[in-house]
Motif scaffolding. Structure first.
Motif, PDB file in Angstrom:
ATOM      1  N   GLY A   2      44.552 -10.703 -43.099  1.00  0.00           N
ATOM      2  CA  GLY A   2      44.777 -10.554 -41.673  1.00  0.00           C
ATOM      3  C   GLY A   2      46.201 -10.136 -41.401  1.00  0.00           C
ATOM      4  N   ILE A   3      46.588 -10.247 -40.135  1.00  0.00           N
ATOM      5  CA  ILE A   3      47.918  -9.828 -39.708  1.00  0.00           C
ATOM      6  C   ILE A   3      48.637 -11.011 -39.066  1.00  0.00           C
ATOM      7  N   VAL A   4      49.889 -11.227 -39.468  1.00  0.00           N
ATOM      8  CA  VAL A   4      50.707 -12.273 -38.859  1.00  0.00           C
ATOM      9  C   VAL A   4      51.966 -11.637 -38.284  1.00  0.00           C
ATOM     10  N   LEU A   5      52.352 -12.076 -37.102  1.00  0.00           N
ATOM     11  CA  LEU A   5      53.596 -11.639 -36.459  1.00  0.00           C
ATOM     12  C   LEU A   5      54.555 -12.817 -36.441  1.00  0.00           C
ATOM     13  N   VAL A   6      55.753 -12.607 -36.997  1.00  0.00           N
ATOM     14  CA  VAL A   6      56.772 -13.659 -37.039  1.00  0.00           C
ATOM     15  C   VAL A   6      58.018 -13.164 -36.317  1.00  0.00           C
ATOM     16  N   THR A   7      58.429 -13.864 -35.257  1.00  0.00           N
ATOM     17  CA  THR A   7      59.664 -13.497 -34.569  1.00  0.00           C
ATOM     18  C   THR A   7      60.837 -14.242 -35.209  1.00  0.00           C
ATOM     19  N   GLY A   8      62.026 -13.664 -35.079  1.00  0.00           N
ATOM     20  CA  GLY A   8      63.203 -14.288 -35.679  1.00  0.00           C
ATOM     21  C   GLY A   8      63.063 -14.396 -37.186  1.00  0.00           C
ATOM     22  N   ALA A   9      62.634 -13.293 -37.816  1.00  0.00           N
ATOM     23  CA  ALA A   9      62.276 -13.333 -39.241  1.00  0.00           C
ATOM     24  C   ALA A   9      63.442 -13.044 -40.178  1.00  0.00           C
ATOM     25  N   THR A  10      64.645 -12.863 -39.649  1.00  0.00           N
ATOM     26  CA  THR A  10      65.760 -12.457 -40.511  1.00  0.00           C
ATOM     27  C   THR A  10      66.473 -13.619 -41.195  1.00  0.00           C
ATOM     28  N   ALA A  11      66.058 -14.857 -40.911  1.00  0.00           N
ATOM     29  CA  ALA A  11      66.698 -16.019 -41.549  1.00  0.00           C
ATOM     30  C   ALA A  11      65.834 -17.249 -41.313  1.00  0.00           C
ATOM     31  N   GLY A  12      66.175 -18.337 -42.010  1.00  0.00           N
ATOM     32  CA  GLY A  12      65.600 -19.649 -41.736  1.00  0.00           C
ATOM     33  C   GLY A  12      64.089 -19.725 -41.779  1.00  0.00           C
ATOM     34  N   PHE A  13      63.516 -20.457 -40.818  1.00  0.00           N
ATOM     35  CA  PHE A  13      62.070 -20.659 -40.781  1.00  0.00           C
ATOM     36  C   PHE A  13      61.320 -19.331 -40.744  1.00  0.00           C
ATOM     37  N   ALA A  67      58.573  -5.404 -24.518  1.00  0.00           N
ATOM     38  CA  ALA A  67      57.415  -4.650 -24.043  1.00  0.00           C
ATOM     39  C   ALA A  67      57.307  -3.292 -24.719  1.00  0.00           C
ATOM     40  N   GLN A  68      58.448  -2.637 -24.903  1.00  0.00           N
ATOM     41  CA  GLN A  68      58.437  -1.305 -25.512  1.00  0.00           C
ATOM     42  C   GLN A  68      58.154  -1.366 -27.009  1.00  0.00           C
ATOM     43  N   ALA A  69      58.889  -2.230 -27.726  1.00  0.00           N
ATOM     44  CA  ALA A  69      58.757  -2.278 -29.185  1.00  0.00           C
ATOM     45  C   ALA A  69      57.423  -2.863 -29.622  1.00  0.00           C
ATOM     46  N   LEU A  70      57.071  -3.986 -29.028  1.00  0.00           N
ATOM     47  CA  LEU A  70      55.850  -4.668 -29.440  1.00  0.00           C
ATOM     48  C   LEU A  70      54.612  -4.046 -28.807  1.00  0.00           C
ATOM     49  N   GLY A  71      54.728  -3.688 -27.533  1.00  0.00           N
ATOM     50  CA  GLY A  71      53.587  -3.083 -26.847  1.00  0.00           C
ATOM     51  C   GLY A  71      53.234  -1.712 -27.379  1.00  0.00           C
ATOM     52  N   GLY A  72      54.195  -1.074 -28.047  1.00  0.00           N
ATOM     53  CA  GLY A  72      53.967   0.286 -28.535  1.00  0.00           C
ATOM     54  C   GLY A  72      53.554   0.391 -29.980  1.00  0.00           C
ATOM     55  N   ILE A  73      53.210  -0.720 -30.618  1.00  0.00           N
ATOM     56  CA  ILE A  73      52.834  -0.654 -32.031  1.00  0.00           C
ATOM     57  C   ILE A  73      51.481   0.043 -32.188  1.00  0.00           C
ATOM     58  N   PRO A  74      51.218   0.627 -33.361  1.00  0.00           N
ATOM     59  CA  PRO A  74      49.930   1.296 -33.590  1.00  0.00           C
ATOM     60  C   PRO A  74      48.756   0.364 -33.335  1.00  0.00           C
ATOM     61  N   GLU A  75      47.658   0.931 -32.887  1.00  0.00           N
ATOM     62  CA  GLU A  75      46.496   0.150 -32.479  1.00  0.00           C
ATOM     63  C   GLU A  75      46.006  -0.795 -33.572  1.00  0.00           C
ATOM     64  N   GLU A  76      46.036  -0.340 -34.828  1.00  0.00           N
ATOM     65  CA  GLU A  76      45.510  -1.174 -35.910  1.00  0.00           C
ATOM     66  C   GLU A  76      46.348  -2.426 -36.150  1.00  0.00           C
ATOM     67  N   TRP A  77      47.618  -2.394 -35.717  1.00  0.00           N
ATOM     68  CA  TRP A  77      48.484  -3.561 -35.883  1.00  0.00           C
ATOM     69  C   TRP A  77      48.294  -4.582 -34.767  1.00  0.00           C
ATOM     70  N   LYS A  78      47.584  -4.202 -33.719  1.00  0.00           N
ATOM     71  CA  LYS A  78      47.416  -5.119 -32.581  1.00  0.00           C
ATOM     72  C   LYS A  78      46.386  -6.219 -32.847  1.00  0.00           C
ATOM     73  N   ALA A  79      45.658  -6.093 -33.957  1.00  0.00           N
ATOM     74  CA  ALA A  79      44.653  -7.105 -34.301  1.00  0.00           C
ATOM     75  C   ALA A  79      45.354  -8.293 -34.976  1.00  0.00           C
ATOM     76  N   SER A 119      54.720 -13.646 -26.179  1.00  0.00           N
ATOM     77  CA  SER A 119      53.358 -14.164 -26.015  1.00  0.00           C
ATOM     78  C   SER A 119      52.580 -13.373 -24.974  1.00  0.00           C
ATOM     79  N   ARG A 120      53.264 -12.950 -23.918  1.00  0.00           N
ATOM     80  CA  ARG A 120      52.594 -12.204 -22.844  1.00  0.00           C
ATOM     81  C   ARG A 120      52.021 -10.888 -23.344  1.00  0.00           C
ATOM     82  N   VAL A 121      52.684 -10.291 -24.335  1.00  0.00           N
ATOM     83  CA  VAL A 121      52.175  -9.046 -24.921  1.00  0.00           C
ATOM     84  C   VAL A 121      51.008  -9.320 -25.862  1.00  0.00           C
ATOM     85  N   VAL A 122      51.135 -10.349 -26.684  1.00  0.00           N
ATOM     86  CA  VAL A 122      50.164 -10.588 -27.760  1.00  0.00           C
ATOM     87  C   VAL A 122      48.903 -11.314 -27.288  1.00  0.00           C
TER      88      VAL A 122
END
Length: 251
Positions: A2-13, A67-79, A119-122
């Motif tokens: 599946g697909i997982v989205l992780v925010t703040g992925a550059t360090a720590g948790f 909204a621009q970066a996340l909302g504009g991802i390719p359709e297959e990544w939105k799942a 969250s509002r986008v996803v």
């Protein structure tokens, strides 16, 4: 997997979560403000685990960027199957009358508004598929306010409340919502809070064994492995020597 989205992925948790899910066969969307770290992590995940990675360089505090970066991802990544709302920080440690308004804004804009913007986008994508799991990273500070932690504690209490609200909103759509509230964990957290003061940051973790970022990532992964009809709603996790946000037995 599946697909997982992780925010703040550059360090720590966030970084530990991205690595953990990639190692389990997930394709990973990683977001963060530090472009070089983001690109390095993307390369690592691709080379070590052969997973597909989509790296998005934006600041969750900026609604139009989200909204621009996340909302504009390719359709297959939105799942997206799993959203880990991890981006967050503590800035400063002071009484309210001595508090920095810039610090307050940074915490409120990142910990509360940033989580909401993402969250509002996803959430609509999960609703339309009637499946998904949102994991919001809170803190023991959501449960107990400690001296000079006022605004940080308030933002994490907001994450707790928002998680409850999300669970109600998404109930008819069979989307899980889990709030995970870690206690003391040795990451960049204290370095950020104390604005790079190494001595102050190190002192926070002296006298006891804190959790690691990997400990928390393992728990995040675990809650996603339960049967489809089971959801852990709220989970508080601390080191053995910590009772809550205030009491730590140091020796």
């Amino acid at each position: 997997m599946g697909i997982v989205l992780v925010t703040g992925a550059t360090a720590g948790f966030g970084e530990a979560c991205a690595i953990t899910f990639a190692s389990k066969g997930y394709d990973v969307i990683i977001t963060g403000r530090r472009k070089e770290r983001l690109e390095a992590l993307s390369t690592q995940l691709t080379q070590e685990y052969g997973t597909n990675v989509l790296a998005l360089n934006f600041d969750v505090r900026n609604e139009s960027e989200v909204a621009q970066a996340l909302g504009g991802i390719p359709e297959e990544w939105k799942a997206i199957d799993i959203l880990v709302n991890n981006a967050g920080l503590a800035a400063g440690l002071s009484s309210i009358e001595e508090g920095s308004i810039d610090d307050w804004d940074a915490m409120i804009d990142t910990n509360v508004k940033g989580l909401l913007y993402v969250s509002r986008v996803v959430m609509p994508w999960m609703r339309s598929r009637t499946t998904g799991h949102i994991i919001n990273i809170g803190s023991t500070a959501a449960k107990h306010v400690y001296a000079k932690g006022n605004v940080y504690c308030a933002t994490k209490a907001a994450v707790d409340a928002i998680s409850q609200g999300m669970r109600i909103d998404l109930l008819p759509y069979r989307v899980k919502v889990t709030a995970i509230h870690p206690g003391a964990a040795e990451t960049e957290f204290s370095m950020v809070r104390f604005k790079g003061d190494e001595d102050k940051a190190k002192a926070v973790y002296q006298g006891f064994i804190p959790m690691s970022a990997q400990d928390v990532a393992d728990i995040v992964y675990y809650v996603t492995t339960l049967p489809a009809h089971v959801c852990i709603n709220d989970l508080v996790v601390t080191p053995l020597q910590q009772a809550n946000a205030y009491y730590i037995d140091k020796n």
